[in-house]
Design a protein around this motif. Structure first.
Motif, PDB file in Angstrom:
ATOM      1  N   PHE A   1      -1.416   3.441 -16.315  1.00  0.00           N
ATOM      2  CA  PHE A   1      -0.470   3.697 -15.226  1.00  0.00           C
ATOM      3  C   PHE A   1      -0.746   2.773 -14.048  1.00  0.00           C
ATOM      4  CE2 PHE A   1       0.576   5.775 -11.197  1.00  0.00           C
ATOM      5  CZ  PHE A   1       1.932   5.963 -11.365  1.00  0.00           C
ATOM      6  N   ALA A   2      -2.001   2.699 -13.634  1.00  0.00           N
ATOM      7  CA  ALA A   2      -2.361   1.859 -12.493  1.00  0.00           C
ATOM      8  C   ALA A   2      -2.096   0.392 -12.800  1.00  0.00           C
ATOM      9  CB  ALA A   2      -3.825   2.068 -12.119  1.00  0.00           C
ATOM     10  N   PHE A   3      -2.395  -0.045 -14.026  1.00  0.00           N
ATOM     11  CA  PHE A   3      -2.161  -1.432 -14.411  1.00  0.00           C
ATOM     12  C   PHE A   3      -0.676  -1.785 -14.301  1.00  0.00           C
ATOM     13  CE2 PHE A   3      -1.079  -4.651 -17.592  1.00  0.00           C
ATOM     14  CZ  PHE A   3      -1.962  -5.670 -17.256  1.00  0.00           C
ATOM     15  N   GLY A   4       0.178  -0.935 -14.852  1.00  0.00           N
ATOM     16  CA  GLY A   4       1.610  -1.196 -14.804  1.00  0.00           C
ATOM     17  C   GLY A   4       2.153  -1.188 -13.387  1.00  0.00           C
ATOM     18  N   LEU A   5       1.680  -0.233 -12.578  1.00  0.00           N
ATOM     19  CA  LEU A   5       2.144  -0.149 -11.195  1.00  0.00           C
ATOM     20  C   LEU A   5       1.768  -1.410 -10.422  1.00  0.00           C
ATOM     21  CD1 LEU A   5       3.453   1.492  -8.936  1.00  0.00           C
ATOM     22  CD2 LEU A   5       1.229   2.590  -8.539  1.00  0.00           C
ATOM     23  N   GLN A   6       0.549  -1.901 -10.632  1.00  0.00           N
ATOM     24  CA  GLN A   6       0.118  -3.121  -9.939  1.00  0.00           C
ATOM     25  C   GLN A   6       0.953  -4.324 -10.358  1.00  0.00           C
ATOM     26  OE1 GLN A   6      -1.946  -3.339  -7.391  1.00  0.00           O
ATOM     27  NE2 GLN A   6      -2.193  -1.119  -7.504  1.00  0.00           N
ATOM     28  N   ARG A   7       1.370  -4.389 -11.624  1.00  0.00           N
ATOM     29  CA  ARG A   7       2.180  -5.522 -12.061  1.00  0.00           C
ATOM     30  C   ARG A   7       3.575  -5.471 -11.444  1.00  0.00           C
ATOM     31  NH1 ARG A   7      -2.177  -5.450 -13.198  1.00  0.00           N
ATOM     32  NH2 ARG A   7      -2.059  -6.474 -11.153  1.00  0.00           N
ATOM     33  N   ILE A   8       4.110  -4.276 -11.269  1.00  0.00           N
ATOM     34  CA  ILE A   8       5.389  -4.134 -10.568  1.00  0.00           C
ATOM     35  C   ILE A   8       5.258  -4.632  -9.132  1.00  0.00           C
ATOM     36  CG2 ILE A   8       7.041  -2.460  -9.652  1.00  0.00           C
ATOM     37  CD1 ILE A   8       6.569  -0.787 -12.172  1.00  0.00           C
ATOM     38  N   LEU A   9       4.179  -4.239  -8.481  1.00  0.00           N
ATOM     39  CA  LEU A   9       3.961  -4.655  -7.098  1.00  0.00           C
ATOM     40  C   LEU A   9       3.733  -6.163  -7.011  1.00  0.00           C
ATOM     41  CD1 LEU A   9       1.691  -1.703  -5.898  1.00  0.00           C
ATOM     42  CD2 LEU A   9       4.160  -1.996  -5.591  1.00  0.00           C
ATOM     43  N   ASP A  10       3.055  -6.727  -8.007  1.00  0.00           N
ATOM     44  CA  ASP A  10       2.878  -8.180  -8.043  1.00  0.00           C
ATOM     45  C   ASP A  10       4.234  -8.884  -8.083  1.00  0.00           C
ATOM     46  OD1 ASP A  10       0.133  -7.945  -8.013  1.00  0.00           O
ATOM     47  OD2 ASP A  10      -0.114  -8.252 -10.172  1.00  0.00           O
ATOM     48  N   GLY A  11       5.136  -8.355  -8.905  1.00  0.00           N
ATOM     49  CA  GLY A  11       6.468  -8.946  -9.005  1.00  0.00           C
ATOM     50  C   GLY A  11       7.220  -8.854  -7.692  1.00  0.00           C
ATOM     51  N   LEU A  12       7.089  -7.736  -7.014  1.00  0.00           N
ATOM     52  CA  LEU A  12       7.738  -7.581  -5.716  1.00  0.00           C
ATOM     53  C   LEU A  12       7.136  -8.528  -4.681  1.00  0.00           C
ATOM     54  CD1 LEU A  12       8.135  -3.694  -5.617  1.00  0.00           C
ATOM     55  CD2 LEU A  12       9.960  -5.398  -5.884  1.00  0.00           C
TER      56      LEU A  12
ATOM     57  N   ALA B   1       0.831  -1.197   0.000  1.00  0.00           N
ATOM     58  CA  ALA B   1       0.000   0.000   0.000  1.00  0.00           C
ATOM     59  C   ALA B   1       0.870   1.253   0.000  1.00  0.00           C
ATOM     60  CB  ALA B   1      -0.925   0.002   1.212  1.00  0.00           C
ATOM     61  N   ALA B   2       1.997   1.195   0.710  1.00  0.00           N
ATOM     62  CA  ALA B   2       2.900   2.347   0.771  1.00  0.00           C
ATOM     63  C   ALA B   2       3.508   2.634  -0.596  1.00  0.00           C
ATOM     64  CB  ALA B   2       3.991   2.107   1.803  1.00  0.00           C
ATOM     65  N   LEU B   3       3.931   1.595  -1.293  1.00  0.00           N
ATOM     66  CA  LEU B   3       4.536   1.792  -2.606  1.00  0.00           C
ATOM     67  C   LEU B   3       3.510   2.230  -3.641  1.00  0.00           C
ATOM     68  CD1 LEU B   3       7.048  -1.202  -2.785  1.00  0.00           C
ATOM     69  CD2 LEU B   3       7.570   1.228  -2.450  1.00  0.00           C
ATOM     70  N   GLU B   4       2.305   1.710  -3.538  1.00  0.00           N
ATOM     71  CA  GLU B   4       1.247   2.140  -4.447  1.00  0.00           C
ATOM     72  C   GLU B   4       0.945   3.628  -4.246  1.00  0.00           C
ATOM     73  OE1 GLU B   4      -3.374   1.016  -5.692  1.00  0.00           O
ATOM     74  OE2 GLU B   4      -2.394   0.005  -4.007  1.00  0.00           O
ATOM     75  N   ALA B   5       0.845   4.024  -2.978  1.00  0.00           N
ATOM     76  CA  ALA B   5       0.597   5.435  -2.679  1.00  0.00           C
ATOM     77  C   ALA B   5       1.766   6.295  -3.137  1.00  0.00           C
ATOM     78  CB  ALA B   5       0.364   5.618  -1.179  1.00  0.00           C
ATOM     79  N   LEU B   6       2.993   5.786  -2.967  1.00  0.00           N
ATOM     80  CA  LEU B   6       4.178   6.521  -3.413  1.00  0.00           C
ATOM     81  C   LEU B   6       4.134   6.747  -4.915  1.00  0.00           C
ATOM     82  CD1 LEU B   6       7.034   7.683  -2.892  1.00  0.00           C
ATOM     83  CD2 LEU B   6       7.913   5.358  -3.258  1.00  0.00           C
ATOM     84  N   GLY B   7       3.760   5.721  -5.666  1.00  0.00           N
ATOM     85  CA  GLY B   7       3.702   5.854  -7.118  1.00  0.00           C
ATOM     86  C   GLY B   7       2.719   6.923  -7.562  1.00  0.00           C
ATOM     87  N   HIS B   8       1.522   6.901  -6.994  1.00  0.00           N
ATOM     88  CA  HIS B   8       0.514   7.890  -7.373  1.00  0.00           C
ATOM     89  C   HIS B   8       0.904   9.297  -6.903  1.00  0.00           C
ATOM     90  CE1 HIS B   8      -2.564   5.307  -9.144  1.00  0.00           C
ATOM     91  NE2 HIS B   8      -2.262   4.404  -8.226  1.00  0.00           N
ATOM     92  N   ALA B   9       1.515   9.385  -5.713  1.00  0.00           N
ATOM     93  CA  ALA B   9       1.924  10.696  -5.198  1.00  0.00           C
ATOM     94  C   ALA B   9       3.037  11.289  -6.048  1.00  0.00           C
ATOM     95  CB  ALA B   9       2.380  10.569  -3.741  1.00  0.00           C
ATOM     96  N   THR B  10       3.955  10.445  -6.496  1.00  0.00           N
ATOM     97  CA  THR B  10       5.058  10.938  -7.323  1.00  0.00           C
ATOM     98  C   THR B  10       4.562  11.389  -8.693  1.00  0.00           C
ATOM     99  OG1 THR B  10       6.552   9.386  -6.201  1.00  0.00           O
ATOM    100  CG2 THR B  10       7.341  10.393  -8.229  1.00  0.00           C
TER     101      THR B  10
ATOM    102  N   ASP C   1      10.133   4.923  -8.884  1.00  0.00           N
ATOM    103  CA  ASP C   1      10.344   6.274  -9.399  1.00  0.00           C
ATOM    104  C   ASP C   1      10.619   6.261 -10.897  1.00  0.00           C
ATOM    105  OD1 ASP C   1      10.733   9.189  -8.655  1.00  0.00           O
ATOM    106  OD2 ASP C   1      12.664   8.782  -9.600  1.00  0.00           O
ATOM    107  N   GLY C   2      11.416   5.290 -11.348  1.00  0.00           N
ATOM    108  CA  GLY C   2      11.713   5.207 -12.772  1.00  0.00           C
ATOM    109  C   GLY C   2      10.466   4.944 -13.592  1.00  0.00           C
ATOM    110  N   TYR C   3       9.591   4.093 -13.089  1.00  0.00           N
ATOM    111  CA  TYR C   3       8.335   3.821 -13.788  1.00  0.00           C
ATOM    112  C   TYR C   3       7.481   5.082 -13.864  1.00  0.00           C
ATOM    113  CZ  TYR C   3       3.615   2.098 -14.632  1.00  0.00           C
ATOM    114  OH  TYR C   3       2.352   1.913 -15.137  1.00  0.00           O
ATOM    115  N   VAL C   4       7.402   5.803 -12.747  1.00  0.00           N
ATOM    116  CA  VAL C   4       6.576   7.010 -12.707  1.00  0.00           C
ATOM    117  C   VAL C   4       7.134   8.074 -13.638  1.00  0.00           C
ATOM    118  CG1 VAL C   4       5.726   8.877 -11.241  1.00  0.00           C
ATOM    119  CG2 VAL C   4       5.794   6.542 -10.361  1.00  0.00           C
ATOM    120  N   VAL C   5       8.452   8.240 -13.657  1.00  0.00           N
ATOM    121  CA  VAL C   5       9.070   9.240 -14.534  1.00  0.00           C
ATOM    122  C   VAL C   5       8.710   8.973 -15.994  1.00  0.00           C
ATOM    123  CG1 VAL C   5      11.275  10.040 -15.478  1.00  0.00           C
ATOM    124  CG2 VAL C   5      10.983   9.862 -13.018  1.00  0.00           C
ATOM    125  N   GLY C   6       8.754   7.694 -16.402  1.00  0.00           N
ATOM    126  CA  GLY C   6       8.392   7.361 -17.776  1.00  0.00           C
ATOM    127  C   GLY C   6       6.954   7.717 -18.084  1.00  0.00           C
TER     128      GLY C   6
END
Length: 255
Positions: free
Chosen positions: A234-245, A110-119, A172-177
């Motif tokens: 954006f949300a789809f990609g972020l969730q897949r990153i979190l799934d991998g983690l 949840a923290a990383l998801e919030a970080l992604g959207h906040a960034t 951060d790299g994902y969000v920057v892209g």
């Protein structure tokens, strides 16, 4: 911390020692201000306002002085030059919220998801950040406060310290892209005078002809909503990153 693409400016381009003094409030303050109410904080805020409105290229000591209604030389009592001012701007916009809920109310995911959207929201508010090369950032209190809060929330992942930092860099790299793509879309619409819908409508006759040619059977068979605006890429990609983690964390927990 944020990291941008190489651009027109670079962090750390000023006097590093002087910048750190200003960031950490350890330097000598002006004994008396050249204008009542003028402070370093106000100078930095004015510079951010100009950059948000007109781009980073519009930021100069002369322009900021004009915004504040004072002489250019007056600003040098507070900040040595644009290089140091840029680092102060970067640290100021990265100042984290005091509300713990801003990083979600759950665990590390949840923290990383919030970080992604906040960034992403940060880059939308301050698109000039994408013009700054932050490969060697000057670390001020805001940057370190933000890192401290995120690391405290993701420490339970059970990864090594370098890996925890790499997780933040990954997000951060994902969000920057994503932020850069959105910015380019806005710039294209502004420079061409065509909305996104108008741009694709202009291509529709040629694309329809291509789809009926039989040359692209997979593309032709895609559903009508494939390229619609309702899907949140954006949300789809972020969730897949979190799934991998999640897989990595589970693997480490099992060993």
């Amino acid at each position: 911390m944020t990291s941008g693409r190489g651009g027109t400016e670079s962090s750390g381009s000023g006097d590093i020692a002087r910048t750190l003094d200003l960031l950490w409030d350890t330097g000598r303050r002006p004994s008396r201000g050249p204008k009542p109410g003028l402070t370093l904080e106000r100078v930095v805020e004015a510079a951010i306002e100009v950059a948000d409105r007109d781009g980073l290229g519009a930021v100069s000591m002369r322009r900021i002085a004009a915004e504040l209604g004072t002489g250019t030389m007056s600003l040098y009592r507070y900040v040595p030059g644009k290089g140091e001012l840029l680092d102060l701007m970067l640290d100021r916009v990265q100042r984290p919220s005091d509300d713990p809920a801003d990083l979600g109310d759950g665990g590390w995911r949840a923290a990383l998801e919030a970080l992604g959207h906040a960034t992403l929201a940060l880059y939308r508010r301050h698109p000039w950040l994408l013009e700054v090369n932050q490969s060697r950032p000057i670390l001020g209190p805001s940057a370190l406060d933000g890192m401290e809060k995120v690391l405290a929330r993701i420490k339970p992942m059970g990864l090594s310290d370098p890996e925890l930092v790499s997780v933040i860099i990954l997000i951060d790299g994902y969000v920057v892209g994503a932020a850069r793509t959105q910015l380019y879309e806005q710039e294209a619409e502004r420079s061409s005078g065509l909305t996104d819908a108008q741009f694709w409508e202009a291509q529709r006759p040629a694309l329809e002809k291509a789809m009926t040619s039989g040359r692209y059977p997979v593309l032709a068979g895609l559903s009508e909503d494939t390229f619609g605006p309702d899907f949140d890429h954006f949300a789809f990609g972020l969730q897949r990153i979190l799934d991998g983690l999640e897989v990595l964390v589970a693997r480490r927990a099992g060993t």
